[in-house]
Structures are given as structure tokens and as C-alpha cells.
Scaffold this motif. Sequence first.
Motif, PDB file in Angstrom:
ATOM      1  N   ARG A  52       7.843  18.856  70.852  1.00  4.40           N
ATOM      2  CA  ARG A  52       8.145  19.104  72.270  1.00  4.40           C
ATOM      3  C   ARG A  52       8.809  20.465  72.456  1.00  4.40           C
ATOM      4  O   ARG A  52       8.628  21.132  73.470  1.00  4.40           O
ATOM      5  CB  ARG A  52       9.051  17.989  72.794  1.00  4.40           C
ATOM      6  N   LEU A  55       7.015  23.636  73.757  1.00  2.00           N
ATOM      7  CA  LEU A  55       6.500  23.762  75.119  1.00  2.00           C
ATOM      8  C   LEU A  55       6.768  25.155  75.690  1.00  2.00           C
ATOM      9  O   LEU A  55       5.863  25.784  76.260  1.00  2.00           O
ATOM     10  CB  LEU A  55       7.118  22.693  76.022  1.00  2.00           C
ATOM     11  N   LEU A  59       4.016  27.923  76.828  1.00  2.00           N
ATOM     12  CA  LEU A  59       3.920  28.529  78.161  1.00  2.00           C
ATOM     13  C   LEU A  59       3.914  30.049  78.054  1.00  2.00           C
ATOM     14  O   LEU A  59       3.176  30.732  78.774  1.00  2.00           O
ATOM     15  CB  LEU A  59       5.079  28.051  79.029  1.00  2.00           C
ATOM     16  N   LEU A  74      -2.181  24.262  81.582  1.00  2.00           N
ATOM     17  CA  LEU A  74      -1.003  23.415  81.446  1.00  2.00           C
ATOM     18  C   LEU A  74      -1.406  22.016  80.967  1.00  2.00           C
ATOM     19  O   LEU A  74      -0.725  21.422  80.117  1.00  2.00           O
ATOM     20  CB  LEU A  74      -0.269  23.331  82.783  1.00  2.00           C
ATOM     21  N   CYS A  78      -0.224  20.208  77.533  1.00  2.00           N
ATOM     22  CA  CYS A  78       0.405  18.885  77.585  1.00  2.00           C
ATOM     23  C   CYS A  78      -0.299  17.905  76.652  1.00  2.00           C
ATOM     24  O   CYS A  78       0.350  17.072  75.997  1.00  2.00           O
ATOM     25  CB  CYS A  78       0.401  18.354  79.013  1.00  2.00           C
ATOM     26  N   VAL A  83       3.172  15.862  76.198  1.00  2.00           N
ATOM     27  CA  VAL A  83       4.220  16.011  77.204  1.00  2.00           C
ATOM     28  C   VAL A  83       3.643  15.601  78.559  1.00  2.00           C
ATOM     29  O   VAL A  83       2.547  16.051  78.919  1.00  2.00           O
ATOM     30  CB  VAL A  83       4.715  17.472  77.270  1.00  2.00           C
ATOM     31  N   GLU A  87       6.478  16.759  83.808  1.00  2.00           N
ATOM     32  CA  GLU A  87       7.622  17.397  83.155  1.00  2.00           C
ATOM     33  C   GLU A  87       7.294  18.846  82.794  1.00  2.00           C
ATOM     34  O   GLU A  87       8.124  19.740  82.960  1.00  2.00           O
ATOM     35  CB  GLU A  87       8.025  16.620  81.912  1.00  2.00           C
ATOM     36  N   ALA A  88       6.094  19.067  82.292  1.00  2.00           N
ATOM     37  CA  ALA A  88       5.704  20.432  81.927  1.00  2.00           C
ATOM     38  C   ALA A  88       5.641  21.331  83.155  1.00  2.00           C
ATOM     39  O   ALA A  88       6.023  22.505  83.106  1.00  2.00           O
ATOM     40  CB  ALA A  88       4.361  20.425  81.210  1.00  2.00           C
ATOM     41  N   TYR A  89       5.159  20.788  84.263  1.00  2.00           N
ATOM     42  CA  TYR A  89       5.112  21.558  85.510  1.00  2.00           C
ATOM     43  C   TYR A  89       6.533  21.915  85.946  1.00  2.00           C
ATOM     44  O   TYR A  89       6.794  23.036  86.400  1.00  2.00           O
ATOM     45  CB  TYR A  89       4.409  20.746  86.595  1.00  2.00           C
ATOM     46  N   GLY A 383      12.476  22.279  75.161  1.00  2.00           N
ATOM     47  CA  GLY A 383      11.274  22.100  75.972  1.00  2.00           C
ATOM     48  C   GLY A 383      11.518  21.395  77.288  1.00  2.00           C
ATOM     49  O   GLY A 383      10.579  20.870  77.894  1.00  2.00           O
ATOM     50  N   TYR A 384      12.760  21.395  77.749  1.00  2.00           N
ATOM     51  CA  TYR A 384      13.094  20.792  79.035  1.00  2.00           C
ATOM     52  C   TYR A 384      13.539  21.888  80.014  1.00  2.00           C
ATOM     53  O   TYR A 384      13.695  23.054  79.639  1.00  2.00           O
ATOM     54  CB  TYR A 384      14.212  19.754  78.862  1.00  2.00           C
TER      55      TYR A 384
END
Length: 607
Positions: A52, A55, A59, A74, A78, A83, A87-89, A383-384
Motif C-alpha cells: 500500500r 501508492l 501516483l 488510477l 488500485c 487499494v 481511497e486512492a482518489y 499511502g494514505y
Amino acid sequence: MDLHFGDSKPTDDERAAVDALLGPPESSWEGADRSDADLRWARGGREARDRRDLLLPGLHAINDRVGWISDGALDYLCRRLTVPPAEAYGVATFYAMFSVKPRPATVLHVCTDLACAAAGAPELCAGVEERLGPGSGVAVERSPCLGLCERAPATLAIRAGDPVRTAVSAPATVERAVLAASAPDSAPEEPPAALAVPQAGQEGLMLLHRVGVVDPASLDDYRAHGGYTALRRAFELGPAGVIREVTDSGLAGRGGAAFPTGRKWQATASQPDHPHYLVCNADESEPGTFKDRVLMEGDPYALVEAMTIAGYATGAHKGYLYLRGEYPRALHVLEHAIGQARARGLLGDDVLGQGYAFDIEIRRGAGAYICGEETALFNSIEGYRGEPRSKPPFPVEKGLFGKPTVENNVETLVNVLPVLTRGAPAYAAIGTGRSTGPKLFCVSGSVERPGVYELPFGATLGDLLALAGVRHGLRAVLLGGAAGGFVRADELDIPLTFEGTREAGTTLGSGVVMAFDDSVPLPRLLLRIAEFFRDESCGQCVPCRVGTVRQEEALHRIVERTGAAAAGDIALLREVGRAMRDASICGLGQTAWNAVESAIDRLGAYE
């Protein structure tokens, strides 16, 4: 319920960018072009979830290759990392340097923050936007501080592709900025980091003594000028001995909080939970701050050595260097330095043949001031969204990946080298009893010689401005950046120590010293500070999310009218400022009112 992107597919370039980072997909679950037969069962889910933290690099890979992040790209990323797209957005839209809407491959970031605003950024923006209008193939974006304050005004051009190309123009004119955006490969080369150090080559410097003297690309040159002496002594002392030296030296954090470094290291080293991590915070996004950039570009091996020592002392075998996305040259310089150190046995499985394993990984930020807060930085790496965490637990107990973590900024770590080479007593003898050692100051604005200055703690503000050549008509000095406070032109006898600035009702912060003369419209400057905090608030807590907006709205009204009509808004500002200071979850909201308050109370900004 999750967000889905329907039938959006990645382009070949987008797929190649992700695969270059993660490797080719192994199954149709991950997006491989194979038979649907392997969709009957999932493979590799746990391993993918453990990645994770890739991420944000993913990006970056897409944004670097294409210039923006499409739904298809994206969705593919994911799938590869398992993911949830929602959350990725949320992560992709958190950072200013990413875009989830189509835009040209070339983006020109024009700094509009404090130093650049005082140096003519509004006129530069207007001129650039006129020249690079629709159809030019260049997107012009007004940017917060680019960390080039000594060469204000500044622009940064980024052209997506394989490889991505960048060009800095500073000090920028309309013509230079347009050239940097239109032909980044033909733009003039950036001046060496030594030009940002007016004291370069002078005797007596401790932190800057190699900048401008050694070749930053040469490991041999670094070692010929004392490099890796401190690491060898660290191995002689052992981890506990290193921590004892750092503690006895009185070294305090240079990022603004001034927490004792030895106590932080000891608290991390004593945690029974493993593994331990080291994080170097090189995301200096405070407007007016550029000292860490100069250290990384001018003396990169010093940071690599210092991180190795910190990892050894605290029991960490992995170090993360979180670097501002706006520092492309620092990225290239550090990548080279880490590669050379690894090739020569100074990083890796057996550092200097001592049986200690340590390595460093660079993680790039993407334009988020809040990620300078340590727990927000941890979330970003993992990754958050880069939102601060509640404390306790503190990072020394549960930090990066939920493990004990020590976090220091670049200047703090580099200070460890003279602590070990000179010894704790000699280091502690520099400065004052409660503020020991040398301090780096970022001087910009209305001075003749802007740049990074090294002075022992205890020198006065007047001493520093005399070195920088303050211009006639000085009206005010901003200490600590946008999160700091203003002092008057007749308060130059303030000692530059943690306790001295505190007693004077201001803050030393990260070492920003920004001078403003009578030509700078102070109300507009305060409005820019309010806009900055509104933009950079992560929005997690109500006091900051709402308070920064209300502060900006009130300042807009005050700029348009003065005197009695503004009295009600000033009272409102005080009420909102107190609420942000008392109830915000992190330092951004807690300090968002400082500069405005000091300008009202000390400078009489609206009288």
C-alpha cells in the motif's frame, strides 16, 4: 460503498509507468491481459496490500509520465495494489502537484508566496499568463513557496514524459519563465548551492563548511574533507554511547518544536517492538525556508552519513527520506549520493564491515505543507491522505507502519556530525545554556545578500541582518515563516535562541528571517498568509478547516475597508484565532493566527 471508474482503461503509457514501478502484473486480478480463467481465484492479495505504501510513488509515476492521473490509470494502480479506488482518489486529490483532470504535459508553477510576492510575483504571474495562454501547451499554476526564496521570484517548470524534465527559473523574468516552460532542456542551468551561502568558504563554519568547497557529487572529495569520521566514531561508541553524546550535547530539533534529540532517540531505541524506523523530514514547506535544500544540494553525503548514525543509534535498519516534490535537483543529487554510498559499502547489509545493515529510500512529497507534521508524513509514506494523527501514542512508540520511529529534519541530523567529531562538551559550549550549537537561518526579503547563514545560538537579530545587509526603510521582520510572528524594526536586539524569542513573544521556528521594507503592502501580505493556511489545511478538524476560511474572509473585508468599520472583523479574528490555537489537532491550525495577531498587536497593521 466504494467508488468505481466503470470501464475506464489505462493507456499504454499509463500502464507502462505503473509496471515500471511494480513489475508486470501476475494475474487478471491485477490487470494482466490474460484469459479469464485465473479470475476464479485471487492470488497475491496479502502481498499487494503490504505494498500500500507504493501508492504515492505510483501516483508520481503516472503523473511524471503523462502529466495527470486519469480514471483508467488510477483504477489500474488500485488493482495492482488492491487499494479501494475511493481511497486512492482521496489521496490523489490531496496533493497540489497532482491533477485528476486533463491538463497539458507541461506545468509551470509560479511561486506567489511571501518572498516572491514581495519581489514582484503578481506582475510575473500576469506576464506569464498573458504569454502562455490557452493553446500554448503549458498550464500555469500559482504555487505556494518553492523553497527558492534567496532567488525570488521563482518558477518551476515540469514537463511530463519518459524521463520527466524540469527547469527552474530564479530569479525569474517573464522571458526566462516562458523559456523554462517551452524548452526545459534549453533553460539555463541552476546556480550551484554555494551561491545560496554568502559565508561559503569562511573559517569556523560547522554545518556549511563543505558547501562550496567540496564537489557534492564526489564521495572521495567528501571523505577527504572529514566525511565518515563521525560514523566511525559512532561504531566505536556503540548505540548507547552515541545517544549519550547527543543527549549531553543539548542538541534540540531544528524543525521548530525544539524537542531534545537525545531524548527522542533514547525513547525510540528502548522500545521492545521491532522493527524500528528512521524518517528524515526533508519536506520543508514553511514559506521562507530553504536551508535543508541547500544542505542536500551542497553536501548530500553529510545527510547520508548522519542518517546512518541515527539509524545505528536507534536500532533502525531502514531509513526513509521524505523529500519535497518541488526539489528536483535535490532529488537527483541525493539519488546519486545514496547510490554511491551503497556501491562503496557505506549503505547496505554490512556498513563499513561492522555487521550493521542500513539503507535509505527516498519518498517524494507532492505539494502538501501539512506533511511537514511528523504523523501526517507517516500517513503519506504509508499511502494514505497526509492527515495528522492524534497523540498519544507518540511516534517513538507507534510511528511509521505502527512501529517505533524516530523523525528528524535535515538540519537536526547534520548537527549530529560535529557532536561526534568534536565531542559533546565542545558542542555544548557553543551557543547558550539552553540553546546549544550552531543554527542555520534562511534570510530573504529586503536584504542585499539573501541566503543561508550559520551563526551560534545567542547572536541577535541585528547581528544577522547586518551580515545580510538590510536595506534602508526596514519596517518589519517575520521570524519563523507563515507560522511565526512579526517583530518591529526597533526590536533587532532579540537574541536568536529558543528561549530568547519566546521571551520576546515570538518564535524562532525553523529559522526563517524575512525582512520587509516600506514598499511592501502589509495588509496584502497578511492576506497571502491567510490564503496559504486556507489552502494547506487538510480539513480533518473543524477548528482549522472552518477557522482558516473565516480568517481569510475577515482579512479580505479588512483590506477593503479600514478604521472603525474593520473593528468588528478584528474582534472576530481574535475569537477565531483563539479557537484554532486551542482546539486544532496539529500545529498548522494552532499557528495559523500567529503572524496576523503579531502584525495587529506589534505593527499596528490596520491602524
